[in-house]
Design an enzyme around this catalytic site. Structure first.
Site, PDB file in Angstrom:
ATOM      1  N   GLU A  60     -27.932 -28.432   2.395  1.00 49.04           N
ATOM      2  CA  GLU A  60     -28.965 -29.360   2.839  1.00 49.04           C
ATOM      3  C   GLU A  60     -29.169 -29.240   4.350  1.00 49.04           C
ATOM      4  OE1 GLU A  60     -29.781 -34.160   2.371  1.00 49.04           O
ATOM      5  OE2 GLU A  60     -27.758 -33.469   2.839  1.00 49.04           O
ATOM      6  N   LYS A 133     -34.679 -35.415  -3.843  1.00 52.46           N
ATOM      7  CA  LYS A 133     -33.477 -36.252  -3.771  1.00 52.46           C
ATOM      8  C   LYS A 133     -33.757 -37.665  -4.290  1.00 52.46           C
ATOM      9  CE  LYS A 133     -29.771 -37.161  -0.401  1.00 52.46           C
ATOM     10  NZ  LYS A 133     -29.379 -36.911   1.021  1.00 52.46           N
ATOM     11  N   CYS A 166     -26.482 -33.895  -1.572  1.00 52.41           N
ATOM     12  CA  CYS A 166     -25.600 -34.710  -0.735  1.00 52.41           C
ATOM     13  C   CYS A 166     -25.191 -36.020  -1.417  1.00 52.41           C
ATOM     14  CB  CYS A 166     -26.273 -34.942   0.611  1.00 52.41           C
ATOM     15  SG  CYS A 166     -25.130 -35.351   1.956  1.00 52.41           S
TER      16      CYS A 166
END
EC number: 3.5.1.49
Length: 334
Positions: A60, A133, A166
Site C-alpha cells: 500500500e 478498501k 492494511c
C-alpha cells in the site's frame, strides 16, 4: 512450504515475491512518476532474479506515498484504469507475471473523497481484480469506504486470489468473506508504522487459520521523517503457521512457495477445526446437516443496518477531527 531462496517454479503451486518497498517521500507529481518507474524496474529485476516467480506484490502507498498534507489533492490522485495502470499492465505483460499494485483512486463523484484501491494485473496485461478498501484506518485515513465488496479472481497455480488493504486485515469478517467466496490465497498490502507490528503478525496468521487459506502480506519499510514502517513481509500456511517472515529492511524481497491445492484439500477433508464449514453447520454430529443459523446478534444487526455497540454513545472519537478531517460528508482537500 517456505522458500530457501528458491528461484524456480514449483512443480505444483507457484512462487510469490513480496517487495518491502521503501516508504516513498512524495512532494510532487514528479515523485509519483519516479515511484512508478521504480516499481516497474523492481518488477523486472525481481523476475530476472527469480525466473520462476509468478506473482509479485507491492505494498500500500508504494505508488503515491503518504504525504498527508497533499494526498487528497487532484495532483496526487490517479484513475483506475488510467495511464499509470497501463504502465503497470505493460510491465506485467513483458515480465509474464501477475502483479499487485496500490493506487489512491480519484472518486468518479467529485463531491466525495478518493478511494484507496488495489488491483491485480495478469500476465496478459489485463486488470483482473479491482478492490477498494472497505475499512479505511479511522480516524487517520480520509478515504471513502469501498463499494466493490470483496472480489475474488483466478491466479497462478490453481490459486483463487483476493486482496485486502492494511487495516482491512484487522477485520476478521472480511477475511471470512474472501474465503466464503472461494479465496485460497489472501493478499494483504499495507502501509503500517510500528505501532501495530505485533498485531500485523497475529492477524496474518489468524486470518489464515480461521479460513484454511494462505495469507501473503507485505508492508512498506523504512523511515519517512515521521514514522518507521516495519516491512515484515509474511507468508502464512493455511494452518496458521508462518512459512516465511521478512525483516525490517527496505528492498527486502520475501519469497515463498504456495500450494493452493493443499488448502483446497484441507477444506474438503478436515473434520476437526474445519471452522469455516462449522460456522454454518454447528452441531452436525447431533443434528443432520447441523444448525444453519449461527445465532449471532451482531451479524443480524449488521445485515439489518442496526449495528450498535453497548458503549457507542460514550465513545470519544467517531470522526476525523483529531487529524484535521471534521467529518461533514463533503469532500476534503479540494
Amino acid at each position: 512450504m517456505g522458500s530457501i531462496g528458491s528461484m524456480g517454479k514449483p512443480i505444483e503451486g507457484f512462487l510469490v515475491a513480496a517487495i518491502q518497498f521503501p516508504v516513498p517521500i512524495v512532494n510532487s507529481r514528479k515523485d509519483i512518476d519516479h515511484n512508478i518507474e521504480s516499481i516497474i524496474r523492481t518488477l523486472h529485476a525481481t523476475k530476472a532474479g527469480y525466473p520462476g516467480v509468478e506473482l509479485i506484490i507491492f505494498p500500500e502507498y508504494s505508488t503515491q506515498g503518504l504525504n498527508t498534507a497533499k494526498w487528497l489533492s487532484e495532483e496526487f490522485l490517479l484513475d483506475v484504469p488510467g495511464k499509470e495502470t497501463e504502465l503497470y499492465a505493460k510491465a506485467c505483460k513483458e515480465a509474464k507475471v501477475y502483479g499487485v499494485f496500490s493506487i489512491m483512486e480519484r472518486n468518479p463523484d467529485s463531491n466525495k473523497n478518493p478511494y484507496n484501491t488495489a488491483i491485480i494485473i495478469d500476465p496478459q496485461g489485463k486488470i483482473i481484480l479491482k478492490y477498494r478498501k472497505l475499512f479505511p484506518w479511522n480516524p487517520i485515513e480520509p478515504w471513502y469506504p469501498g463499494d466493490l465488496g470483496m472480489p475474488v479472481c483466478e491466479g497462478p497455480g490453481g490459486s483463487k486470489l483476493a486482496v485486502c488493504i492494511c487495516h482491512d486485515g484487522m477485520i476478521p469478517e472480511l477475511a471470512r468473506e474472501a474465503a466464503y467466496k472461494g479465496c485460497n490465497v489472501y493478499i494483504r498490502i499495507s502501509g503500517y508504522s510500528t505501532q501495530v507490528n505485533d498485531q500485523w503478525i497475529l492477524t496474518n496468521r489468524s486470518n489464515a487459520w480461521h479460513n484454511l487459506m494462505y495469507t501473503v502480506s507485505v508492508n512498506l519499510a523504512g523511515y519517512d521523517n515521521v514514522f518507521y514502517y516495519f516491512g515484515e513481509g509474511q507468508i502464512c500456511n493455511f494452518d496458521g503457521t508462518t512459512l516465511v517472515q521478512g525483516h525490517r529492511n527496505p528492498w527486502e524481497i520475501v519469497t515463498g512457495e504456495i500450494y493452493p491445492k493443499m488448502a483446497d484439500n484441507a477444506r474438503l477433508s478436515w473434520g476437526l477445526e474445519n471452522n469455516i464449514y462449522n460456522l454454518g453447520h454447528r452441531g452436525y454430529v447431533a443434528k443432520p446437516g447441523g444448525e444453519h443459523d449461527a445465532g449471532l446478534t451482531y451479524i443480524k444487526d449488521l445485515a439489518a443496518g442496526k449495528y450498535k455497540l453497548p458503549w457507542e454513545d460514550h465513545m470519544k472519537i467517531k470522526d476525523g477531527s483529531i487529524y484535521g478531517y471534521p467529518t461533514t460528508g463533503g469532500r476534503f482537500g479540494k
